[in-house]
Design an enzyme around this catalytic site. Structure first.
Site, PDB file in Angstrom:
ATOM      1  N   PRO A  83       8.547   6.605  -8.731  1.00  0.00           N
ATOM      2  CA  PRO A  83       7.746   6.386  -9.942  1.00  0.00           C
ATOM      3  C   PRO A  83       8.482   6.917 -11.156  1.00  0.00           C
ATOM      4  O   PRO A  83       8.898   8.075 -11.180  1.00  0.00           O
ATOM      5  CB  PRO A  83       6.463   7.177  -9.664  1.00  0.00           C
ATOM      6  CG  PRO A  83       6.869   8.221  -8.671  1.00  0.00           C
ATOM      7  CD  PRO A  83       7.964   7.620  -7.840  1.00  0.00           C
ATOM      8  N   MET A  84       8.659   6.069 -12.164  1.00  0.00           N
ATOM      9  CA  MET A  84       9.383   6.456 -13.378  1.00  0.00           C
ATOM     10  C   MET A  84       8.575   6.008 -14.594  1.00  0.00           C
ATOM     11  O   MET A  84       8.302   4.813 -14.751  1.00  0.00           O
ATOM     12  CB  MET A  84      10.776   5.806 -13.405  1.00  0.00           C
ATOM     13  CG  MET A  84      11.715   6.313 -12.335  1.00  0.00           C
ATOM     14  SD  MET A  84      13.270   5.391 -12.268  1.00  0.00           S
ATOM     15  CE  MET A  84      12.756   3.922 -11.372  1.00  0.00           C
ATOM     16  N   GLN A 123       0.885   5.656  -8.232  1.00  0.00           N
ATOM     17  CA  GLN A 123       0.894   7.114  -8.365  1.00  0.00           C
ATOM     18  C   GLN A 123      -0.044   7.549  -9.481  1.00  0.00           C
ATOM     19  O   GLN A 123       0.011   7.022 -10.598  1.00  0.00           O
ATOM     20  CB  GLN A 123       2.303   7.646  -8.655  1.00  0.00           C
ATOM     21  CG  GLN A 123       2.338   9.174  -8.634  1.00  0.00           C
ATOM     22  CD  GLN A 123       3.678   9.752  -9.015  1.00  0.00           C
ATOM     23  OE1 GLN A 123       4.076   9.662 -10.176  1.00  0.00           O
ATOM     24  NE2 GLN A 123       4.378  10.362  -8.057  1.00  0.00           N
ATOM     25  N   CYS A 182       5.661  16.794 -11.162  1.00  0.00           N
ATOM     26  CA  CYS A 182       6.098  16.638 -12.548  1.00  0.00           C
ATOM     27  C   CYS A 182       6.223  18.010 -13.201  1.00  0.00           C
ATOM     28  O   CYS A 182       5.239  18.756 -13.303  1.00  0.00           O
ATOM     29  CB  CYS A 182       5.116  15.772 -13.329  1.00  0.00           C
ATOM     30  SG  CYS A 182       5.597  15.548 -15.058  1.00  0.00           S
ATOM     31  N   LYS A 241       3.710  13.702  -3.756  1.00  0.00           N
ATOM     32  CA  LYS A 241       5.104  13.965  -4.108  1.00  0.00           C
ATOM     33  C   LYS A 241       5.152  15.366  -4.708  1.00  0.00           C
ATOM     34  O   LYS A 241       4.474  15.647  -5.703  1.00  0.00           O
ATOM     35  CB  LYS A 241       5.616  12.930  -5.117  1.00  0.00           C
ATOM     36  CG  LYS A 241       7.095  13.079  -5.481  1.00  0.00           C
ATOM     37  CD  LYS A 241       7.524  11.901  -6.363  1.00  0.00           C
ATOM     38  CE  LYS A 241       9.004  11.987  -6.707  1.00  0.00           C
ATOM     39  NZ  LYS A 241       9.309  13.077  -7.645  1.00  0.00           N
TER      40      LYS A 241
END
Length: 607
Positions: free
Chosen positions: A31-32, A85, A114, A156
């Protein structure tokens, strides 16, 4: 994999855990934010990417705002398998968001990695690894409230400095029914430090569910290395895929076909220009020079980018025809964004308007700002050197100019600035050498190459430009050193000329005094001869005058002797001449004494 897993036109869900088979490493697109959107996911799927993640979506905003749903989540029939996500800090928010997307995706992922400050301040991202009970409750709520049994739930995470806390978190979410865990092998405060693969290996050994490794995966060699080192079940790549979307297919660098596919997909899906351009900047980073990057990065429209790719890489883009709306199916019918469709049409019209008018090739007609500055510096150096060589401006006048107060104020910074400019010019010089060596080898590309018809001329143009930059930087460096040496020599010459002028004045004064003494001596001799013929009275008067004159001469002689002694100290260069004058003076004095003796003898005889 895509065709076996999901046929086009079907929303049938399959269990993503089935992707993780023994001995097989699942290749996943990370995921970006702003980048892993539908168009980019469609591109990487063409190059053996088995599972894609959406960008991180804030669950609370996703639930509140229809606009957020329109902007953040789009998909279609072929965008499978897909994991959405979410960033959440309440279990019910995550469960509600998962229920909404469950008909259109295969799973959800909770972001617990994050490290950005704003996310951690809001209770999202990496701060959740310190709240294992909350993460465990979120997983349970999603598993209990989503009706589809095959719907996956994953997280994640980043690692703790205390490995035991990381393993404890993973065991708790495993007990809650998590499908798999993605581990980014860095701590929260780490950014570009090496990945801790040993920690990932320990986590894998302590769990019975699939573990995915994330961090510094940039090639298939990295995938094999991480798999052998840790035994993980999958790898997740982010920056590696941005730079090379075909990485999972075994390409070391982005192939030109991948660039062509990205342009086709981006225009077809109406990708905003900023995102479209940024992706190309990443893809071309490894295969373009610094000068080409600077040119490409300032292009401001899709038509300009397409013309640039056609001119420099021989990529002939096909005309894009908008897909039928029935084939392009976003999240829900209500979420079909009219803005996105109008953007596609607008960009297609813009492309048609520019297709007969070639974008002016910036790289072939102008120099980059960096080399314009170097060339201007070179011309300034040439002009200053010519100015220093003007014949009617003497070195002493230049010295007066160099002694202005303005130069005295900046003198303390001069050496530092001089060395700084030398370093900059040397760096540019070696960079130009590197460019010349890079483009001096054509790698077998000829004028008749069918696949790259204009690559030969393109390389020659690049080689010419690199050679021009080499000459500019080399001559600039050479003239900068010459200019420093010229200023130093002019200053030393002006100082020497001033000293010579002072010595010349002193020598002239000494010669004048010697000439005057010789004239006076001749007059004394004449007076002596006249005294022999004249009477006693006249001789006495003359003798008195001579005595007075001798006294005056003695006084002057004393002063002259002192002046000569000083001249010996100040002027070594005229020492021999001064010694000669002294000896001449001594001789004259002896003659004078002899004359005086004769006079005295004559007086005695007269008496």
């Amino acid at each position: 994999m895509n065709g076996e897993y999901l046929s086009t036109g079907s929303w049938q869900q399959r269990c993503l855990v089935d992707l993780f088979q023994p001995g097989h490493v699942v290749k996943i697109c990370a995921p970006m934010v702003r980048y892993s959107k539908l168009a980019f996911r469609s591109l990487v799927r063409k190059y053996d990417c088995e599972l894609c993640f959406t960008p991180m979506i804030i669950a609370s905003a996703f639930l509140r705002s229809g606009k957020a749903r329109d902007n953040e989540f789009t998909t279609n029939y072929v965008d499978r398998p897909l994991v959405v996500q979410f960033a959440a800090n309440h279990a019910q928010d995550l469960a509600d968001a998962a229920c909404i997307v469950s008909p259109f995706a295969d799973g959800v992922d909770l972001n617990c990695g994050c490290p950005q400050r704003w996310a951690m301040a809001e209770g999202y991202g990496a701060c959740l690894i310190n709240k294992p009970e909350l993460v465990q409750d979120m997983v349970r709520q999603v598993k209990n409230q989503v009706e589809c049994p095959n719907f996956s739930v994953s997280i994640k995470i980043r690692i703790h400095k205390d490995l035991a806390r990381t393993v404890d978190l993973c065991r708790k979410v495993e007990a809650a029914g998590i499908s798999w865990i993605t581990v980014h092998g860095r701590a929260t405060e780490e950014r570009h430090q090496p990945v801790h693969y040993d920690t990932i290996k320990i986590i894998k050994e302590n769990l019975n569910i699939p573990v995915v490794a994330n961090g510094d995966v940039r090639s298939n060699k990295d995938i094999d290395f991480v798999h052998q080192l840790t035994g993980i079940d999958g790898v997740m790549a982010a920056r590696g895929l941005l730079a090379n979307p075909a990485m999972f297919a075994g390409y070391e660098e982005t192939p030109l076909q991948c660039v062509r596919d990205w342009v086709d997909i981006a225009l077809e899906y109406g990708t905003p220009y900023t995102c479209f351009h940024h992706h190309l900047m990443y893809m071309l980073e490894r295969i373009t020079s610094k000068q080409e990057k600077k040119i490409f990065n300032v292009l401001s429209s899709m038509s300009a980018v397409i013309d640039y790719l056609n001119d420099n890489y021989g990529l002939r883009m096909r005309m894009i025809v908008l897909r039928d709306e029935a084939e392009f199916t976003p999240f829900t019918a209500r979420w079909v964004c009219a803005r996105r469709r109008s953007a596609v049409r607008s960009e297609r019209c813009r492309f048609l308007r520019h297709c007969w008018k070639r974008f002016q090739k910036v790289s072939s007609s102008t120099m980059t700002l960096q080399w314009v500055a170097v060339a201007s510096f070179l011309y300034a150096e040439i002009g200053f050197v010519l100015f220093l060589c003007l014949p009617f401006i003497s070195p002493r006048r230049w010295l007066k100019i160099f002694n202005f107060r303005l130069w005295e104020k900046i003198a303390s910074y001069w050496n530092r600035a001089f060395l700084t400019i030398i370093i900059v010019l040397v760096v540019l010089f070696f960079d130009a050498i590197r460019e010349v060596r890079k483009y001096s080898v054509n790698n077998g590309i000829g004028k008749n190459e069918k696949l790259l018809p204009n690559m030969y001329d393109h390389l020659n143009m690049k080689l010419f430009r690199a050679q021009r930059n080499l000459y500019i930087s080399g001559f600039s460096l050479f003239l900068w050193l010459v200019l420093r040496r010229m200023i130093t020599l002019i200053s030393e010459l002006a100082t020497a000329m001033g000293e010579n002028q002072a010595l010349k004045v002193q020598t002239d004064n000494t010669n004048d005094a010697a000439k005057r003494y010789m004239v006076e001596n001749e007059e004394l001799k004449k007076a002596l001869r006249r005294g022999k013929d004249d009477g006693n009275k006249k001789l006495e008067e003359e003798n008195e005058q001579l005595i007075k004159e001798i006294e005056r001469l003695k006084a002057e002689l004393k002063k002259t002797t002192e002046a000569l002694e000083k001249s010996k100290i100040e002027m070594n260069s005229i020492k021999k001449q001064s010694d000669g004058l002294t000896r001449e003076y001594d001789r004259l004095l002896q003659e004078h004494e002899k004359t005086q003796g004769l006079v005295d003898t004559h007086d005695k005889k007269e008496e």
